[in-house]
Structure formats: structure tokens, C-alpha cells
Design a protein around this motif. Structure first.
Motif, PDB file in Angstrom:
ATOM      1  N   LEU A 114       0.822  -1.211   0.000  1.00  0.00           N
ATOM      2  CA  LEU A 114       0.000   0.000   0.000  1.00  0.00           C
ATOM      3  C   LEU A 114       0.859   1.264   0.000  1.00  0.00           C
ATOM      4  O   LEU A 114       0.512   2.258  -0.658  1.00  0.00           O
ATOM      5  N   ILE A 115       1.978   1.244   0.712  1.00  0.00           N
ATOM      6  CA  ILE A 115       2.873   2.402   0.709  1.00  0.00           C
ATOM      7  C   ILE A 115       3.485   2.605  -0.675  1.00  0.00           C
ATOM      8  O   ILE A 115       3.634   3.748  -1.157  1.00  0.00           O
ATOM      9  N   VAL A 116       3.834   1.513  -1.343  1.00  0.00           N
ATOM     10  CA  VAL A 116       4.365   1.619  -2.708  1.00  0.00           C
ATOM     11  C   VAL A 116       3.315   2.195  -3.651  1.00  0.00           C
ATOM     12  O   VAL A 116       3.605   3.078  -4.479  1.00  0.00           O
ATOM     13  N   VAL A 117       2.069   1.714  -3.542  1.00  0.00           N
ATOM     14  CA  VAL A 117       0.978   2.267  -4.355  1.00  0.00           C
ATOM     15  C   VAL A 117       0.785   3.750  -4.041  1.00  0.00           C
ATOM     16  O   VAL A 117       0.581   4.576  -4.951  1.00  0.00           O
ATOM     17  N   HIS A 118       0.861   4.096  -2.771  1.00  0.00           N
ATOM     18  CA  HIS A 118       0.711   5.495  -2.366  1.00  0.00           C
ATOM     19  C   HIS A 118       1.772   6.373  -3.006  1.00  0.00           C
ATOM     20  O   HIS A 118       1.472   7.469  -3.513  1.00  0.00           O
ATOM     21  N   LEU A 119       3.018   5.915  -3.015  1.00  0.00           N
ATOM     22  CA  LEU A 119       4.104   6.717  -3.589  1.00  0.00           C
ATOM     23  C   LEU A 119       3.989   6.826  -5.108  1.00  0.00           C
ATOM     24  O   LEU A 119       4.287   7.887  -5.675  1.00  0.00           O
ATOM     25  N   PHE A 120       3.566   5.767  -5.764  1.00  0.00           N
ATOM     26  CA  PHE A 120       3.469   5.796  -7.230  1.00  0.00           C
ATOM     27  C   PHE A 120       2.321   6.683  -7.706  1.00  0.00           C
ATOM     28  O   PHE A 120       2.429   7.316  -8.759  1.00  0.00           O
ATOM     29  N   MET A 121       1.232   6.751  -6.977  1.00  0.00           N
ATOM     30  CA  MET A 121       0.046   7.469  -7.433  1.00  0.00           C
ATOM     31  C   MET A 121      -0.124   8.832  -6.771  1.00  0.00           C
ATOM     32  O   MET A 121      -1.098   9.539  -7.045  1.00  0.00           O
TER      33      MET A 121
END
Length: 303
Positions: free
Chosen positions: A156-163
């Protein structure tokens, strides 16, 4: 005997004209073009020439938010290890909230007392709701294994950073004309769910409330504060960003040296390598424009 024939001259062929409407022109195909068709072709009319320094300065906003997320993850880690107690977390929440309001007052040109009071009322409702729901968050993932929680949280943190929208704010800033984009809302939701998963692993209700309040303060209001600082003064934005990077690097170094090396490499990659790549691939950009392009509006259709 000579016979004379009257020759009727053939009608003069009508010249082809370039026009958008009017149907087919006699004697020409529907897709006919003459030799002047490519005369209006323009190459690289909209290509913006960028300098290395300009791209590196623009990349500071990305590094700044990466450091903010790194600080949040570091606080999560210290809380889970019981290095930070609930009193320290609550004091940190109060300090961040006060500093956020102070920056908002000093940097905003369109901030009124009514808007400030509305912010205060919303935060009061928000804080009360978090405290009431803290027992629910505490037992939300009791039946799920810790390994699954850590894996989903990292994802979820990776998704947060990408979007995440690195050029704007997750909530509408005072005086802004546009609302946040859909990808920004998805990024915000991913960070909130990750915060709930972390809070569900804490032993006490007060700790759950404190860590949720801290996480949502950062993920909701930190982009707004940094956006207001950048809009107020770009030089102040640079000083704030470099100070935040130094603070984050020092905190991560005390926490774990390997994570320090990884974060340092990530910041160098974002601020140096990526701008260099962008400048290099700009040499191969080739764009053509001409009469075949669709018409573009020169005004906002919502006006």
C-alpha cells in the motif's frame, strides 16, 4: 472533301481548395491533398527545452515527500518497538498540528477567519471520530497474521508513492481552482488503509489513537502545507526540503544503517540520475504538427 468539325473546348478544371466543410470537390478524391499540404508542417513546436538544474530543482518535491513517508515509517517502527510511548506520540501530534496551522496562516493569501474556524471544527470532528473508533481499529486485523499485515502495508505504501500527486495537494488548498485528481485520492486511501493496519498491531487504545492521528495528519495535511510553502516562496521551499532531507537521513541512520544507505541511494537516483536521463532522452524527441491535427481549445470549457 474536307470536313470541318466543331470542337467544343473541355471545361476548365476547378482548382482544389482546402476547406473543412462543403463536401467532395468535383474531379478530386475525398482524401486529396496538393503540394502545399506539408508546407505548414512544424517540427518540435511544443517541445520545451529543459536545463539540468531546472529539472533537478523540480525533482526536489519528490525527494521531499519521499522523506516525509520515510519519517512516517520510522515513527511506525519506533512505536511498534515501544521506543516511542503514547505520551510522546500525542505531544508530537499537538506540535505538528500547531505548526501546520501556523504555516497555513503565514503563507496563505486567501485564508480568512471563517475558513480557519472551519478547519478547526473539521479537525475537532476528525479527532473525536478517531478516538471513538480506536477500539475498532485495534481489533480490526486480530485474525490476520503479522506477515500478511506487513506485506500488505508495504504494498500500500508503494501504491501510495506511485500514485501521489507530487505537484499539488491531497486536499484542496485555499484559492485553488481544481480539486485533487482521482489518482491522488486513490493514493490517499492507500496510505489510510496502511495506517489502519499498523495501528491494529498496537496494544493500547491510546497508542492506536495517537498513531492514527499522526499518520492522517501527515498524509492529509503535509502535502497541503508543502504546497502552500512552495506557492509562497520557492526558495523557502528549497530550504525546507533540504532541512527535511537532512533530518530524515539523520533519523534513519540512527534507526538502521542499511536503510540509510538505501534511502540515500534513492534520493540520489531521484535528484540526479532521473533528471540526467530526462535531459538525454530529450535529444531524441521528435514531434510534428500540421493541418491534420485536431483543433485545440484556447480557453477553459468550464468558464
Amino acid at each position: 472533301m474536307d470536313s470541318t468539325f466543331d470542337e467544343n473546348p473541355s471545361p476548365t478544371r476547378q482548382r482544389w481548395r482546402k476547406m473543412a466543410y462543403g463536401g467532395m470537390q468535383p474531379g478530386f478524391d475525398d482524401n486529396h491533398t496538393d503540394e502545399t499540404f506539408l508546407a505548414a508542417m512544424v517540427k518540435n513546436a511544443n517541445v520545451v527545452k529543459r536545463s539540468m538544474l531546472k529539472v533537478m530543482l523540480d525533482a526536489v518535491s519528490i525527494s521531499q515527500y519521499l522523506c516525509i513517508v520515510a519519517l512516517v515509517v520510522s515513527v511506525w517502527t519506533c512505536t511498534l518497538k515501544s521506543t516511542l510511548n503514547e505520551d510522546t506520540l500525542l505531544l508530537l501530534d499537538v506540535i505538528l498540528l500547531g505548526l501546520g496551522f501556523l504555516v497555513l496562516i503565514l503563507t496563505s493569501e486567501m485564508l480568512s477567519l471563517n475558513l480557519l474556524f472551519r478547519y478547526f471544527i473539521n479537525i475537532s470532528y476528525f479527532t473525536t471520530g478517531l478516538y471513538v473508533l480506536a477500539p475498532v481499529y485495534q481489533t480490526l486485523t486480530r485474525s490476520i497474521s503479522s506477515d500478511s499485515i506487513w506485506a500488505v502495508t508495504v504494498s500500500l505504501i508503494v501504491v501510495h508513492l506511485f500514485m501521489h500527486d507530487y505537484s499539488g495537494s491531497t486536499i484542496r488548498a485555499p484559492g485553488a481552482l481544481k480539486n485533487p485528481a482521482l489518482t491522488s485520492c486513490i493514493s490517499l486511501n492507500a496510505s489510510i488503509v496502511a495506517s489502519v493496519f499498523i495501528a491494529s498491531r498496537l496494544p493500547s487504545r491510546t497508542q492506536v489513537f495517537a498513531i492514527m492521528l499522526f499518520s492522517l495528519q501527515v498524509f492529509l495535511f503535509a502535502p497541503l502545507i508543502t504546497y502552500c510553502i512552495k506557492k509562497y516562496s520557492f526558495q523557502l521551499h528549497l530550504w525546507f526540503s533540504f532541512g527535511l532531507m537532512f533530518l530524515t537521513m539523520a533519523f534513519v541512520f540512527l534507526l538502521h544503517q542499511l536503510l540509510f544507505v538505501l534511502l540515500l541511494g534513492l534520493l540520489v537516483f531521484v535528484n540526479v540520475v532521473c533528471p540526467y536521463w530526462l535531459i538525454r532522452i530529450q535529444e531524441y524527441k521528435f514531434e510534428i504538427n500540421g493541418p491534420w491535427d485536431e483543433a485545440k481549445l484556447c480557453f477553459d470549457i468550464t468558464e
